[in-house]
Design a protein around this motif. Sequence first.
Motif, PDB file in Angstrom:
ATOM      1  N   VAL A 112       1.033  -1.299   0.041  1.00 52.59           N
ATOM      2  CA  VAL A 112       0.145  -0.223  -0.036  1.00 52.59           C
ATOM      3  C   VAL A 112       0.953   1.278  -0.059  1.00 52.59           C
ATOM      4  O   VAL A 112       0.579   2.170  -0.788  1.00 52.59           O
ATOM      5  CB  VAL A 112      -0.942   0.049   1.107  1.00 52.59           C
ATOM      6  N   PRO A 113       1.856   1.581   0.816  1.00 54.60           N
ATOM      7  CA  PRO A 113       2.924   2.791   0.912  1.00 54.60           C
ATOM      8  C   PRO A 113       3.214   3.036  -0.531  1.00 54.60           C
ATOM      9  O   PRO A 113       3.086   4.146  -1.003  1.00 54.60           O
ATOM     10  CB  PRO A 113       3.725   2.416   1.786  1.00 54.60           C
ATOM     11  N   GLY A 114       3.701   2.126  -1.311  1.00 50.06           N
ATOM     12  CA  GLY A 114       4.273   2.199  -2.466  1.00 50.06           C
ATOM     13  C   GLY A 114       3.169   2.742  -3.493  1.00 50.06           C
ATOM     14  O   GLY A 114       3.615   3.596  -4.299  1.00 50.06           O
ATOM     15  N   PHE A 115       2.049   2.077  -3.427  1.00 53.35           N
ATOM     16  CA  PHE A 115       0.982   2.759  -4.256  1.00 53.35           C
ATOM     17  C   PHE A 115       0.406   3.917  -4.136  1.00 53.35           C
ATOM     18  O   PHE A 115       0.489   4.777  -5.211  1.00 53.35           O
ATOM     19  CB  PHE A 115      -0.202   1.472  -4.250  1.00 53.35           C
ATOM     20  N   LEU A 116       0.389   4.348  -2.832  1.00 55.51           N
ATOM     21  CA  LEU A 116      -0.108   5.647  -2.279  1.00 55.51           C
ATOM     22  C   LEU A 116       0.900   6.691  -2.894  1.00 55.51           C
ATOM     23  O   LEU A 116       0.548   7.803  -2.996  1.00 55.51           O
ATOM     24  CB  LEU A 116      -0.598   5.698  -1.079  1.00 55.51           C
ATOM     25  N   GLU A 117       2.357   6.086  -2.940  1.00 50.47           N
ATOM     26  CA  GLU A 117       3.311   7.254  -3.179  1.00 50.47           C
ATOM     27  C   GLU A 117       3.315   7.507  -4.723  1.00 50.47           C
ATOM     28  O   GLU A 117       3.723   8.555  -5.097  1.00 50.47           O
ATOM     29  CB  GLU A 117       4.616   6.750  -2.808  1.00 50.47           C
ATOM     30  N   ASP A 288      -2.825  -2.944 -12.032  1.00 47.10           N
ATOM     31  CA  ASP A 288      -1.415  -2.880 -12.484  1.00 47.10           C
ATOM     32  C   ASP A 288      -0.320  -2.804 -11.440  1.00 47.10           C
ATOM     33  O   ASP A 288       0.708  -3.717 -11.637  1.00 47.10           O
ATOM     34  CB  ASP A 288      -1.085  -1.624 -13.412  1.00 47.10           C
ATOM     35  N   TYR A 289      -0.593  -2.125 -10.513  1.00 46.39           N
ATOM     36  CA  TYR A 289       0.522  -2.070  -9.620  1.00 46.39           C
ATOM     37  C   TYR A 289       0.784  -3.501  -8.760  1.00 46.39           C
ATOM     38  O   TYR A 289       1.835  -3.828  -8.404  1.00 46.39           O
ATOM     39  CB  TYR A 289       0.193  -1.001  -8.450  1.00 46.39           C
ATOM     40  N   LEU A 290      -0.428  -4.182  -8.273  1.00 44.90           N
ATOM     41  CA  LEU A 290      -0.480  -5.382  -7.778  1.00 44.90           C
ATOM     42  C   LEU A 290       0.428  -6.425  -8.704  1.00 44.90           C
ATOM     43  O   LEU A 290       1.096  -7.313  -8.276  1.00 44.90           O
ATOM     44  CB  LEU A 290      -1.888  -5.806  -7.586  1.00 44.90           C
ATOM     45  N   GLN A 291      -0.037  -6.251 -10.029  1.00 47.88           N
ATOM     46  CA  GLN A 291       0.240  -7.195 -10.927  1.00 47.88           C
ATOM     47  C   GLN A 291       2.094  -7.228 -11.046  1.00 47.88           C
ATOM     48  O   GLN A 291       2.628  -8.277 -11.036  1.00 47.88           O
ATOM     49  CB  GLN A 291      -0.063  -7.237 -12.134  1.00 47.88           C
ATOM     50  N   ALA A 292       2.380  -6.069 -10.945  1.00 46.78           N
ATOM     51  CA  ALA A 292       4.032  -5.696 -11.144  1.00 46.78           C
ATOM     52  C   ALA A 292       4.699  -6.027  -9.667  1.00 46.78           C
ATOM     53  O   ALA A 292       5.996  -6.428 -10.118  1.00 46.78           O
ATOM     54  CB  ALA A 292       4.227  -4.289 -11.585  1.00 46.78           C
ATOM     55  N   ASN A 293       4.070  -5.978  -8.607  1.00 47.00           N
ATOM     56  CA  ASN A 293       4.652  -5.851  -7.397  1.00 47.00           C
ATOM     57  C   ASN A 293       4.324  -6.989  -6.308  1.00 47.00           C
ATOM     58  O   ASN A 293       5.020  -7.446  -5.595  1.00 47.00           O
ATOM     59  CB  ASN A 293       4.643  -4.627  -6.656  1.00 47.00           C
ATOM     60  N   ILE A 294       3.227  -7.915  -6.855  1.00 47.54           N
ATOM     61  CA  ILE A 294       2.793  -8.849  -5.878  1.00 47.54           C
ATOM     62  C   ILE A 294       3.783 -10.094  -5.784  1.00 47.54           C
ATOM     63  O   ILE A 294       3.818 -10.759  -4.739  1.00 47.54           O
ATOM     64  CB  ILE A 294       1.367  -9.176  -6.126  1.00 47.54           C
ATOM     65  N   GLY A 295       4.400 -10.410  -6.928  1.00 48.10           N
ATOM     66  CA  GLY A 295       5.408 -11.454  -6.836  1.00 48.10           C
ATOM     67  C   GLY A 295       6.595 -11.259  -5.816  1.00 48.10           C
ATOM     68  O   GLY A 295       6.963 -12.296  -5.424  1.00 48.10           O
ATOM     69  N   LYS A 296       6.750 -10.074  -5.498  1.00 46.93           N
ATOM     70  CA  LYS A 296       7.910  -9.815  -4.343  1.00 46.93           C
ATOM     71  C   LYS A 296       7.323 -10.092  -3.103  1.00 46.93           C
ATOM     72  O   LYS A 296       8.184 -10.507  -2.052  1.00 46.93           O
ATOM     73  CB  LYS A 296       8.165  -8.297  -4.327  1.00 46.93           C
ATOM     74  N   ARG A 297       6.107 -10.493  -2.674  1.00 44.28           N
ATOM     75  CA  ARG A 297       5.480 -10.796  -1.541  1.00 44.28           C
ATOM     76  C   ARG A 297       5.013 -12.376  -1.514  1.00 44.28           C
ATOM     77  O   ARG A 297       4.822 -12.586  -0.454  1.00 44.28           O
ATOM     78  CB  ARG A 297       4.184 -10.011  -1.124  1.00 44.28           C
TER      79      ARG A 297
END
Length: 311
Positions: A112-117, A288-297
Amino acid sequence: MDNRLADMEVFTRVIATGSFSAAARQLGQTPSAVSRAVTRLEDRLRVRLLVRSTRSLTPTPEGEAYLAEARALLDQLEDMEGRIAQRARTPRGLLRVSATVGFGAMVVVPLVPGFLEAYPQVELDLTLSDAVVDLWQERTDIALRSGRLKSSALKARRLAAMRRVVVASPDYLARRGIPRVPADLEGHACLRYNFMAPEWPFHDPRTGERILQPVRGPLAASDGTILRQACLAGLGLMWSGDAVIAGDIAKGRLVEVLPDFADPEPETIHAVFAGHPHLATRIRAFVDYLQANIGKRMPGKEREPWQDERG
């Protein structure tokens, strides 16, 4: 029903071009349709707006007054539509998202912090609940759901895959022993969700058959975080998505049991939302943001390819 703005546009174009035929060519209409639009204006206003002759069209004093007001109103309308279109191109506004408690807390919230930033004009309203959310009734923009989706009018984007595993604390296993086959669970304390059937699914590695093992235990809850805390405290075994308890396994707080009987097909995580030809950019930006970053989690998983599919 009359279209006053359309008639207004026709009138201003007639004055600008100086003839019905020229205005008709610009508007993609017939000269007779343009003439009828001007006549409708005059009938509605009960005034004469144009003096027609074989060579020219001249606005009357009332026509000049109407023209000035009409141009100002049409300019204001064009400006308003331009501002709305520009706003639509920039993600902004309230975005309501629902996710399951465990997956939301362990995977979504850290993003969430990265998305809101990245999108400071978006206001995120995040609800964590293990209950299935009705997007229409709950006024939810996006729901993150796992497992097979039912056919519906909703759109779904595949985000990631998650294994379902059975875990327990080392303390519990030291006291109660390690189950070797699903049937051993009959003698164990199993922590489960109270909205699901009291059985856990397994896969027989020898026959390939699906096993539904009945389970019992001292605690049933609607919230995955409650079950996780109870499992960490040594109260019993828990059936969970690996993304939720990956950190606990890595640090030795929980241990996976019955790994050979786990379903070899991972459970798919989808972002589900209402399909629309003009999807709000804030919805698209979040997915889009989840798709790009969710793999890191996710624990050792590669991200799924972006694709549209019916949910």
